[in-house]
Design an enzyme around this catalytic site. Sequence first.
Site, PDB file in Angstrom:
ATOM      1  N   ASP A 111       0.828  -1.208   0.000  1.00 16.74           N
ATOM      2  CA  ASP A 111       0.000   0.000   0.000  1.00 16.74           C
ATOM      3  C   ASP A 111       0.858   1.253   0.000  1.00 16.74           C
ATOM      4  OD1 ASP A 111      -2.335  -1.500   0.070  1.00 16.74           O
ATOM      5  OD2 ASP A 111      -2.473  -1.466   2.265  1.00 16.74           O
ATOM      6  N   TYR A 162       6.450  -9.935   6.713  1.00 15.37           N
ATOM      7  CA  TYR A 162       6.394  -8.499   6.981  1.00 15.37           C
ATOM      8  C   TYR A 162       6.906  -8.217   8.393  1.00 15.37           C
ATOM      9  CZ  TYR A 162       3.482  -7.385   2.888  1.00 15.37           C
ATOM     10  OH  TYR A 162       3.012  -7.205   1.612  1.00 15.37           O
TER      11      TYR A 162
END
Length: 249
Positions: free
Chosen positions: A51, A109
């Site tokens: 994003d 992540y």
Amino acid sequence: MRFFIKLAYNGKAYHGWQNQPNAISVQEVLEKALCAILRDEVSIVGAGRTDAGVHASQMFAHFDCNDAFDSEHLVYKLNSFLPKDIAIFDIFEVNNEAHARFDALSRTYHYKISTSKNVFDYDFAYQVQLPLDVDAMNEACNILLEYKDFQCFSKSNTDVKTYYCDIKEAFWTEDPNQLLFTITANRFLRNMVRAVVGTMVNVGLGKLQPTELHNIIASKDRGNAGFSVPAHGLYLVNVEYPENIRLKR
């Protein structure tokens, strides 16, 4: 011939990885650089769609090219051509069916939380100066591993066919003045990691009990999960592929 690119980027200036109609993306900048250097139309496909504002210390993408080139020289030229917030580490040939997104076995992540005011990392870590109960947050992580359907952490109105994700690990580690969340899964839903972290922060603040995570996940309702933490603390740090994906010549 198909090639993989291994790269990293600071996501602060970009509206995510994927091309946008009216905003700059990492994919757009990299494609333009490849087209200029190779003097051909080049389309690239990334391992994921980070994003706006999210960083990557390891990202992979693939592209096709009909003409042979020196990989080391192309890496050098790309790094000279690209802005300072995108770095190319390697370019290597793969089999023609290899796919940067669909062949990825897992993605990892990190999310960084700064627990004290730091003038040097406010762009790269979420600052939470209230005390957080890391043991409770790790208890909540263990509950995550019991489930597969994570619709409650997915951004609404997405076009995915399934909300199932196989989370392989999820845990918090604590260093002086910083908390680090690590999560690895075969795939992630849109906004999923940031929603998971926001829920964990609520657990750490005592606003939620770890066991309440069972009901949140079972509800499949995004409104029951925690807030979405800011993008600037999130990093894609590892993408795993089958060992034989690199073409041997």
